[in-house]
Design a protein around this motif. Structure first.
Motif, mmCIF file in Angstrom:
data_model
loop_
_atom_site.group_PDB
_atom_site.id
_atom_site.type_symbol
_atom_site.label_atom_id
_atom_site.label_comp_id
_atom_site.label_asym_id
_atom_site.label_seq_id
_atom_site.Cartn_x
_atom_site.Cartn_y
_atom_site.Cartn_z
ATOM 1 N N ILE A 166 0.834 -1.205 0.000
ATOM 2 C CA ILE A 166 0.000 0.000 0.000
ATOM 3 C C ILE A 166 0.869 1.255 0.000
ATOM 4 O O ILE A 166 0.566 2.236 -0.687
ATOM 5 N N TYR A 167 1.958 1.219 0.753
ATOM 6 C CA TYR A 167 2.846 2.390 0.812
ATOM 7 C C TYR A 167 3.455 2.695 -0.548
ATOM 8 O O TYR A 167 3.412 3.840 -1.018
ATOM 9 N N TYR A 168 3.981 1.677 -1.213
ATOM 10 C CA TYR A 168 4.671 1.902 -2.482
ATOM 11 C C TYR A 168 3.704 2.169 -3.644
ATOM 12 O O TYR A 168 4.122 2.689 -4.685
ATOM 13 N N LEU A 169 2.438 1.820 -3.475
ATOM 14 C CA LEU A 169 1.468 2.037 -4.546
ATOM 15 C C LEU A 169 0.567 3.251 -4.333
ATOM 16 O O LEU A 169 -0.086 3.694 -5.269
ATOM 17 N N SER A 170 0.534 3.788 -3.104
ATOM 18 C CA SER A 170 -0.373 4.919 -2.880
ATOM 19 C C SER A 170 0.121 5.959 -1.886
ATOM 20 O O SER A 170 -0.419 7.071 -1.857
ATOM 21 N N GLU A 171 1.122 5.635 -1.067
ATOM 22 C CA GLU A 171 1.556 6.564 -0.032
ATOM 23 C C GLU A 171 2.980 7.074 -0.212
ATOM 24 O O GLU A 171 3.441 7.899 0.575
ATOM 25 N N HIS A 172 3.675 6.601 -1.225
ATOM 26 C CA HIS A 172 5.047 7.062 -1.462
ATOM 27 C C HIS A 172 5.026 8.556 -1.794
ATOM 28 O O HIS A 172 4.115 9.030 -2.503
ATOM 29 N N PRO A 173 5.986 9.324 -1.284
ATOM 30 C CA PRO A 173 5.994 10.779 -1.545
ATOM 31 C C PRO A 173 5.944 11.147 -3.025
ATOM 32 O O PRO A 173 5.342 12.164 -3.390
ATOM 33 N N SER A 174 6.568 10.343 -3.875
ATOM 34 C CA SER A 174 6.533 10.630 -5.313
ATOM 35 C C SER A 174 5.131 10.502 -5.883
ATOM 36 O O SER A 174 4.781 11.179 -6.857
ATOM 37 N N ILE A 175 4.326 9.627 -5.299
ATOM 38 C CA ILE A 175 2.953 9.428 -5.756
ATOM 39 C C ILE A 175 2.038 10.511 -5.180
ATOM 40 O O ILE A 175 1.270 11.137 -5.910
ATOM 41 N N LEU A 180 -15.751 20.514 -10.303
ATOM 42 C CA LEU A 180 -15.152 21.592 -11.089
ATOM 43 C C LEU A 180 -13.959 22.174 -10.338
ATOM 44 O O LEU A 180 -14.008 22.358 -9.122
ATOM 45 N N GLY A 181 -12.887 22.445 -11.069
ATOM 46 C CA GLY A 181 -11.681 22.991 -10.460
ATOM 47 C C GLY A 181 -10.649 21.956 -10.056
ATOM 48 O O GLY A 181 -9.602 22.307 -9.506
ATOM 49 N N THR A 182 -10.930 20.676 -10.315
ATOM 50 C CA THR A 182 -9.964 19.617 -9.987
ATOM 51 C C THR A 182 -8.682 19.794 -10.789
ATOM 52 O O THR A 182 -8.725 20.016 -12.000
ATOM 53 N N ARG A 183 -7.548 19.699 -10.118
ATOM 54 C CA ARG A 183 -6.244 19.841 -10.770
ATOM 55 C C ARG A 183 -5.576 18.477 -10.926
ATOM 56 O O ARG A 183 -5.767 17.586 -10.089
ATOM 57 N N PRO A 184 -4.771 18.293 -11.979
ATOM 58 C CA PRO A 184 -4.113 16.990 -12.212
ATOM 59 C C PRO A 184 -2.900 16.786 -11.312
ATOM 60 O O PRO A 184 -1.750 16.862 -11.739
ATOM 61 N N SER A 185 -3.170 16.544 -10.055
ATOM 62 C CA SER A 185 -2.098 16.302 -9.085
ATOM 63 C C SER A 185 -2.571 15.284 -8.063
ATOM 64 O O SER A 185 -3.771 15.099 -7.857
ATOM 65 N N GLY A 186 -1.613 14.627 -7.443
ATOM 66 C CA GLY A 186 -1.945 13.651 -6.418
ATOM 67 C C GLY A 186 -1.876 12.221 -6.901
ATOM 68 O O GLY A 186 -1.394 11.916 -7.999
ATOM 69 N N ARG A 187 -2.386 11.333 -6.067
ATOM 70 C CA ARG A 187 -2.206 9.892 -6.261
ATOM 71 C C ARG A 187 -2.804 9.371 -7.575
ATOM 72 O O ARG A 187 -2.121 8.715 -8.367
ATOM 73 N N VAL A 188 -4.100 9.629 -7.770
ATOM 74 C CA VAL A 188 -4.759 9.018 -8.929
ATOM 75 C C VAL A 188 -4.195 9.551 -10.238
ATOM 76 O O VAL A 188 -4.137 8.816 -11.241
#
Length: 278
Positions: A8-17, A115-123
């Motif tokens: 879970i950490y490497y697929l969703s909680e890693h700082p790069s993600i 509305l206003g969602t920016r392309p950043s973060g996990r997904v």
């Protein structure tokens, strides 16, 4: 063996993600010039290679390369599926306050970004990885050419449009992309696993397995696009609706071309019914 917590950490909680941000200056392949030049290069290389191979009588021996490619694509598709599933769950967990205030359910969020969602973060990190895998998907065109199979318009169009659509998802923070990636990667992990299975000489299904999977995926995409449209009017707007409109038209075009190809190439030649053009 990697524990569930580490996975879970490497697929969703890693700082790069968590800290990912789609940027024209920081993300490789994120510019419009790169998008159109890469699609143009793919088409030109395909036509050029087809011209070279046209006068060769025998197919070029590829050995285990197609099988290894299928195995790798099955693995990366499964990884992206798991990564975006964990990431979506983490985003829902971290924004519980949002659901009650806006009267939005997590499932609605899967279809309709506010509305206003920016392309950043996990997904969006996993959406970016999915975008990059579309270029690896085009290798099947070159394999087909080297094997002396027909280079159809549908094959070039389909691969080019897949790259374009995944770029639009990121560029305009388009709604529906989470569910779209989950559907696509789940089907593709099965399809590429099946291709690896048959490539190493094991017995295939007695029906056109790959084609049925692709028809199911395209049909699900069309249904989900209808859901986005309904939520767009019900919730007062979904983010990236302009890109969604382009995406919808392209999905319908792919579906119609696929049905047309199937009717021409498979119903008339039942012995080749298990072949597919993607």
């Amino acid at each position: 063996m990697m524990s569930q917590r580490s996975l879970i950490y490497y697929l969703s909680e890693h700082p790069s993600i968590v800290g990912f941000r789609w940027s024209h200056t920081q993300s490789w392949g994120s510019t419009w010039s790169f998008l159109f030049s890469s699609i143009f290069t793919y088409i030109v290389l395909s036509l050029f290679l087809r011209l070279i191979i046209y006068y060769r009588r025998k197919p070029v021996p590829l050995g285990p390369i197609p099988a290894l490619h299928s195995l790798f694509m099955a693995f990366i598709s499964l990884t992206v599926f798991t990564g975006i599933l964990f990431s979506a769950a983490a985003e829902i967990r971290d924004t519980r306050w949002f659901w009650g205030r806006t009267r939005t359910t997590p499932f609605q969020w899967f279809l309709c970004f506010p509305l206003g969602t920016r392309p950043s973060g996990r997904v969006f990190f996993w959406s970016y990885i999915f975008y990059l895998t579309r270029f690896l998907h085009t290798f099947r065109t070159f394999f087909a050419i080297l094997r002396h199979r027909n280079l159809s318009f549908f094959r070039l169009f389909n691969h080019s449009i897949l790259i374009l659509m995944s770029f639009l998802w990121l560029e305009f923070s388009q709604s529906f992309q989470i569910l779209g990636i989950l559907l696509t990667t789940s089907i593709y992990s099965v399809v590429y696993g099946y291709r690896f299975w048959t490539a190493i000489g094991l017995r295939g299904a007695c029906f056109p397995f790959v084609i049925n999977c692709q028809m199911f995926l395209l049909s699900c995409n069309v249904i989900c696009h209808i859901g986005v449209l309904l939520l767009h009017f019900k919730k007062g707007g979904c983010n990236g609706i302009g890109a969604w409109g382009i995406n919808s038209v392209l999905n319908v075009a792919i579906l119609l071309l696929f049905v047309n190809f199937y009717l021409k190439s498979h119903l008339k030649r039942p012995r080749r019914a298990t072949r597919v053009v993607t």
